[in-house]
Design a protein around this motif. Structure first.
Motif, short mmCIF file in Angstrom:
data_model
loop_
_atom_site.label_atom_id
_atom_site.label_comp_id
_atom_site.label_asym_id
_atom_site.label_seq_id
_atom_site.Cartn_x
_atom_site.Cartn_y
_atom_site.Cartn_z
N ASP A 40 0.82 -1.21 0.00
CA ASP A 40 0.00 0.00 0.00
C ASP A 40 0.86 1.27 0.00
OD1 ASP A 40 -1.26 -2.34 0.97
OD2 ASP A 40 -2.84 -1.17 1.90
N LEU A 41 0.49 2.22 -0.87
CA LEU A 41 1.24 3.48 -1.00
C LEU A 41 0.46 4.68 -0.48
CD1 LEU A 41 2.77 2.91 -4.55
CD2 LEU A 41 3.85 2.54 -2.33
N HIS A 42 -0.85 4.64 -0.53
CA HIS A 42 -1.74 5.63 0.07
C HIS A 42 -1.28 7.07 -0.09
CE1 HIS A 42 -4.91 3.18 1.64
NE2 HIS A 42 -4.08 2.40 2.33
N GLY A 43 -1.23 7.51 -1.34
CA GLY A 43 -1.10 8.93 -1.62
C GLY A 43 0.23 9.56 -1.31
N ASP A 44 1.30 8.77 -1.24
CA ASP A 44 2.61 9.31 -0.89
C ASP A 44 3.61 9.02 -2.00
OD1 ASP A 44 5.09 10.02 0.23
OD2 ASP A 44 4.44 9.48 2.25
N LEU A 45 3.78 9.97 -2.90
CA LEU A 45 4.68 9.79 -4.03
C LEU A 45 6.14 9.74 -3.58
CD1 LEU A 45 5.21 9.67 -7.11
CD2 LEU A 45 5.28 12.18 -7.08
N GLY A 46 6.52 10.61 -2.65
CA GLY A 46 7.91 10.67 -2.21
C GLY A 46 8.40 9.36 -1.62
N ASN A 47 7.64 8.79 -0.71
CA ASN A 47 8.05 7.52 -0.12
C ASN A 47 8.00 6.37 -1.13
OD1 ASN A 47 8.55 8.73 2.30
ND2 ASN A 47 6.82 7.82 3.39
N ALA A 48 7.03 6.45 -2.04
CA ALA A 48 6.97 5.43 -3.09
C ALA A 48 8.21 5.47 -3.96
CB ALA A 48 5.72 5.62 -3.94
N GLN A 49 8.65 6.66 -4.33
CA GLN A 49 9.86 6.78 -5.16
C GLN A 49 11.09 6.27 -4.41
OE1 GLN A 49 9.56 11.00 -6.09
NE2 GLN A 49 8.90 10.53 -8.18
N THR A 50 11.16 6.55 -3.12
CA THR A 50 12.28 6.06 -2.32
C THR A 50 12.33 4.54 -2.33
OG1 THR A 50 12.24 8.00 -0.86
CG2 THR A 50 13.30 6.02 -0.01
N VAL A 51 11.18 3.91 -2.13
CA VAL A 51 11.12 2.44 -2.09
C VAL A 51 11.50 1.84 -3.43
CG1 VAL A 51 9.57 0.47 -1.85
CG2 VAL A 51 9.46 2.34 -0.20
N LEU A 52 10.94 2.36 -4.50
CA LEU A 52 11.23 1.79 -5.81
C LEU A 52 12.68 2.03 -6.23
CD1 LEU A 52 8.13 1.48 -5.86
CD2 LEU A 52 8.22 2.00 -8.30
N GLN A 53 13.28 3.09 -5.70
CA GLN A 53 14.67 3.34 -6.04
C GLN A 53 15.61 2.39 -5.29
OE1 GLN A 53 15.96 7.43 -5.85
NE2 GLN A 53 18.12 6.89 -6.07
N PHE A 54 15.44 2.25 -3.96
CA PHE A 54 16.37 1.37 -3.25
C PHE A 54 16.14 -0.11 -3.57
CE2 PHE A 54 13.43 1.70 0.61
CZ PHE A 54 13.10 0.36 0.70
N SER A 55 14.98 -0.44 -4.13
CA SER A 55 14.75 -1.82 -4.55
C SER A 55 15.18 -2.06 -5.99
CB SER A 55 13.27 -2.19 -4.39
OG SER A 55 12.45 -1.35 -5.20
N GLY A 56 15.68 -1.03 -6.67
CA GLY A 56 16.23 -1.19 -8.00
C GLY A 56 15.25 -1.11 -9.14
N VAL A 57 13.98 -0.80 -8.86
CA VAL A 57 12.98 -0.73 -9.92
C VAL A 57 13.17 0.53 -10.77
CG1 VAL A 57 10.51 -0.61 -10.43
CG2 VAL A 57 11.33 -2.09 -8.59
N VAL A 58 13.47 1.66 -10.11
CA VAL A 58 13.66 2.92 -10.82
C VAL A 58 15.00 3.54 -10.44
CG1 VAL A 58 11.16 3.32 -10.87
CG2 VAL A 58 12.54 4.38 -9.06
N ASP A 59 15.43 4.49 -11.25
CA ASP A 59 16.65 5.23 -10.96
C ASP A 59 16.32 6.49 -10.17
OD1 ASP A 59 15.65 7.07 -12.81
OD2 ASP A 59 16.94 6.36 -14.43
N SER A 60 17.31 7.33 -9.98
CA SER A 60 17.11 8.54 -9.17
C SER A 60 16.16 9.54 -9.83
CB SER A 60 18.46 9.21 -8.90
OG SER A 60 19.11 9.55 -10.12
N PHE A 61 15.88 9.35 -11.12
CA PHE A 61 14.93 10.21 -11.82
C PHE A 61 13.53 9.60 -11.87
CE2 PHE A 61 19.14 11.16 -13.58
CZ PHE A 61 19.20 12.53 -13.37
N GLY A 62 13.36 8.44 -11.26
CA GLY A 62 12.06 7.80 -11.25
C GLY A 62 11.74 7.02 -12.51
N ASN A 63 12.77 6.70 -13.30
CA ASN A 63 12.57 5.95 -14.55
C ASN A 63 12.94 4.48 -14.37
OD1 ASN A 63 11.76 8.22 -16.14
ND2 ASN A 63 13.91 8.87 -16.20
N TRP A 64 12.31 3.63 -15.16
CA TRP A 64 12.51 2.18 -15.11
C TRP A 64 13.97 1.83 -15.38
CZ3 TRP A 64 9.26 -1.71 -13.72
CH2 TRP A 64 9.59 -3.02 -14.10
N THR A 65 14.56 1.01 -14.54
CA THR A 65 15.97 0.65 -14.70
C THR A 65 16.17 -0.61 -15.52
OG1 THR A 65 16.00 -0.70 -12.69
CG2 THR A 65 16.55 1.65 -12.46
N GLY A 66 15.21 -1.51 -15.52
CA GLY A 66 15.39 -2.80 -16.14
C GLY A 66 16.01 -3.84 -15.22
N ASP A 67 16.28 -3.48 -13.97
CA ASP A 67 16.86 -4.44 -13.03
C ASP A 67 15.85 -5.50 -12.60
OD1 ASP A 67 19.23 -3.10 -13.16
OD2 ASP A 67 19.01 -2.04 -11.27
#
Length: 439
Positions: A85-112
């Motif tokens: 659940d993300l419940h309206g929080d873009l900032g925390n969602a971006q942090t999670v997807l970045q440290f898990s390797g899904v996106v880069d620091s710009f919020g784009n798909w990494t392919g990992d």
């Protein structure tokens, strides 16, 4: 003449090498065209070939055979990342997807990751509804361009909003849409509502190995009856609790994802996930196509639309996949008995869900057969920022008997900002010939 033909032959060999190097062999046409070209050149040079040409031809054929998609002995890997659940929080969602390797620091798909799975409840309790759903659709498109997949799920809060139950909608969030009417339009006929209808399901079955087909291939297959072993239950009665098929050892090498949970007493588990998703689609269509009632509160609760079927009502009740919490609240003894029945009927080896938060971290029960990934990521809860990572490998094993043996390994980890915790690390030997075509 011989030297020019040899150079042409060498060029083809180099092309074959790069085809295998960059996995262009996955396209059958490349295989056929390369083989035809090679054969043609070899026939032309056959009357005057040198010993070096013969050796090169023999070696290239062996190398080509080892790289073709028909070879059953190449290893396979798959990486899956899932977030609750993300419940309206873009900032925390971006942090999670970045440290898990899904996106880069710009919020784009990494392919990992090969698959990114989100288990619902993106909406409510925060102001970033538009931004989050827009970002998810952007990631879906980016992933598709490089062979990745985003699997999105409706949570109980998405369905609540479609009903008109806005108890957890902040006034400040409504302002981001401009008005109540604008928000109603956006989640019905607007781009968020269209995304829900086109790209969001109630549940998913994700095979770990492509031999089982693409995501959401129905289980059991329509043309393949399911056989169950009958095990003695604790009360002495026989229960159908474990699936077997000697000809399909990977039958349950798959995961289920859902927002709330798949109850052992829910009546529409099979075929999975086809039946549940068909009901979810029909219910969402009813909600989005009816004249929109004034939201509750302050207006009375609007309820489900006129004409809603009994199965659709059951889908949305407390025992249905949007709301069920038994896997989080039942005793360990009961949960571990019940989960075997659900895994058997859904063709899966573990269930992954959100909905019931544990603010300290991801919860694993029954040796990882039940995994609950809602950790209160949104600042509305202040819980742990987390993601679930699944690394799957399928590796050929040499053996004297020459049998097609493999080691299947699955490593499931909970990822946090500052650490990684392994939940499951299991492997087994499997014997058989398996399709490796990517899906």
């Amino acid at each position: 003449m011989a030297s020019s033909r040899f150079l042409a032959l060498l060029a083809v060999l180099i092309g074959l090498y790069f085809a295998s190097r960059f996995e262009l062999h996955k396209t059958l046409g490349v295989h056929e065209r390369a083989t035809a070209a090679f054969s043609s050149i070899f026939r032309q040079a056959s009357t005057e070939q040198t010993p070096e040409v013969v050796i090169a031809e023999q070696n290239s054929q062996e190398a080509f055979k080892s790289a073709t998609p028909s070879s059953p002995r190449r290893p396979f890997t798959r990486h899956i990342v899932a977030v609750g659940d993300l419940h309206g929080d873009l900032g925390n969602a971006q942090t999670v997807l970045q440290f898990s390797g899904v996106v880069d620091s710009f919020g784009n798909w990494t392919g990992d990751a090969d698959f990114f799975v989100q288990t619902g409840d993106i909406i409510d309790r925060g102001d970033d509804t538009i931004k989050l759903f827009t970002w998810m659709e952007s990631l879906r498109a980016q992933a598709a361009k490089v062979g990745g997949v985003v699997l999105s799920h409706l949570g109980n809060h998405e369905v609540m909003n479609a009903i008109g139950d806005w108890r957890y909608v902040y006034p400040s969030e409504i302002e981001t849409f401009g008005s109540v009417a604008a928000r109603q339009k956006m989640i019905t006929t607007g781009r968020i509502g269209r995304a829900w209808a086109q790209n969001y399901t109630a549940t998913s079955r994700l095979p770990l190995h492509p031999h089982l087909g693409p995501p959401n291939t129905p289980f059991p297959p329509p043309d393949h009856p399911v056989h169950f072993k009958k095990d003695d239950g604790e009360d002495g009665e026989e229960e159908n609790s474990s699936y077997y098929d000697a000809n399909e050892p990977l039958s349950h090498s798959a995961l289920s994802f859902v927002h709330g949970g798949l109850s052992p007493t829910y009546s529409n588990l099979a075929p999975f996930p086809t039946k549940i998703n068909a009901l979810s689609s029909s219910l969402l269509h009813r909600l989005q196509s009816r004249p929109q009632p004034p939201p509750h509160p302050p207006s009375p609760y609007p309820g489900l639309p006129h004409g809603t079927t009994h199965e659709e009502v059951e889908l949305y009740d407390a025992n249905g996949p949007f709301w069920y919490r038994g896997w989080a609240t039942d005793s360990e003894a009961k949960a571990c008995v019940d989960v075997e029945k659900v895994l058997a009927r859904t063709g899966t080896r573990r269930m992954i869900m959100g909905h019931t938060p544990d603010f300290t971290g991801i919860v694993s029960r029954c040796n990882g057969k039940i995994i609950i990934i809602d950790t209160g990521i949104s600042h509305a809860y202040g819980g742990a920022l987390s993601a679930l990572s699944i690394h799957y490998t399928f590796t050929p094993v040499d053996n004297e008997a020459g049998e097609p043996r493999w080691i299947e390994r699955e490593v499931v980890s909970a990822l946090y900002v500052d650490r990684q915790e392994i939940i499951v690390d299991q492997e087994r030997e499997v014997v058989g010939d398996f399709r490796f075509n990517e899906v």
